[in-house]
Design an enzyme around this catalytic site. Structure first.
Site, PDB file in Angstrom:
ATOM      1  N   GLU A  47      -9.758 -27.454  57.014  1.00  0.00           N
ATOM      2  CA  GLU A  47      -8.831 -28.179  56.140  1.00  0.00           C
ATOM      3  C   GLU A  47      -9.640 -29.177  55.326  1.00  0.00           C
ATOM      4  OE1 GLU A  47      -5.910 -31.964  56.485  1.00  0.00           O
ATOM      5  OE2 GLU A  47      -5.788 -30.539  58.153  1.00  0.00           O
ATOM      6  N   ARG A  51      -8.959 -36.524  50.009  1.00  0.00           N
ATOM      7  CA  ARG A  51      -9.292 -37.954  50.077  1.00  0.00           C
ATOM      8  C   ARG A  51     -10.505 -38.285  49.224  1.00  0.00           C
ATOM      9  NH1 ARG A  51      -8.563 -39.691  56.461  1.00  0.00           N
ATOM     10  NH2 ARG A  51      -6.737 -38.412  56.923  1.00  0.00           N
ATOM     11  N   LYS A 135       2.254 -30.513  61.779  1.00  0.00           N
ATOM     12  CA  LYS A 135       1.100 -31.341  62.141  1.00  0.00           C
ATOM     13  C   LYS A 135       1.599 -32.551  62.931  1.00  0.00           C
ATOM     14  CE  LYS A 135      -2.431 -34.183  59.842  1.00  0.00           C
ATOM     15  NZ  LYS A 135      -3.081 -34.444  58.533  1.00  0.00           N
TER      16      LYS A 135
END
Length: 223
Positions: A47, A51, A135
């Site tokens: 993943e 950011r 998640k």
């Protein structure tokens, strides 16, 4: 009608892979070596988090040069990013929270999507949007495995599965992987920012190999 659901084949693969390496890439030149180091250790799913400014470029580089890697994109916070991720060819999307507008857009365009949850209300909102893979974030600060078992219990009959992330590492990976509701772990410890910055690819491969040994012991080593 489109769906944000993960295809059965991808869910099965994630179950047997057991771990998704979570990456923060600051420089595009590191993207392919990191992916290759993870793959050498047996981890073929990652993943890339949005950011850093180069995340999408890193995604394209890995897709081009390490096609064996299953690549998702995380930290998806708005509708525009959902579309950008889909157009770039990500296999799935992940978010830290349950934003109904973001999930609705993923449903609309058919991007497999795992929103972040930490309460029963979050789970109900996700189920309403058709999400069955969620998640669990931040897992350890929220209460860890004991808390996950408690909040997951009312929804277990619906086949909901979870990807814990946040405080999950080598020390508690086995405990999480033994939990029936856990499809796979999210692991930023596999390729931490310090390891990437120092280009310590061997350490990343070692981390991947160690957790894969645990997965293989518990889940039969299938791919």
């Amino acid at each position: 009608m489109s769906s944000s659901a993960f295809p059965d084949s991808l869910q099965t693969h994630l179950h047997h892979t057991g771990v998704i390496a979570v990456l923060m890439i600051d420089e595009v030149k590191d993207a392919v070596p990191v992916a290759r180091a993870l793959l050498a250790g047996g981890v073929d799913c990652l993943e890339l988090t949005l950011r850093t400014p180069v995340a999408m470029e890193a995604l394209r580089a890995i897709r081009a040069e390490v096609p064996e890697m299953n690549i998702g994109v995380g930290t998806i916070l708005n509708v525009a990013q959902v579309n950008e991720v889909k157009e770039a060819g990500a296999a799935f999307g992940v978010a830290p929270g349950m934003n109904p507008r973001v999930v609705a857009e993923a449903v609309r365009i058919g991007l497999p999507f795992a929103p972040g949850i930490c309460t029963p209300t979050d789970i109900e909102l996700a189920l309403e949007q058709g999400c069955r893979l969620l998640k669990f974030f931040p897992s350890e600060p929220c209460g860890g495995l004991a808390y996950l078992r408690t909040i997951a219990a009312p929804f277990a009959h619906l086949g909901v599965k979870y990807i814990p992330l946040g405080g999950v590492g080598a020390d508690n990976a086995e405990s999480y992987l033994k939990e029936p509701s856990v499809l796979a772990l999210g692991g930023s410890w596999l390729a931490s920012k310090p390891l990437i910055h120092t280009q310590n690819w061997d350490a990343i491969t070692t981390n991947a190999r160690r957790v894969k040994a645990v997965v293989n012991q518990l889940r039969g080593g299938q791919a």
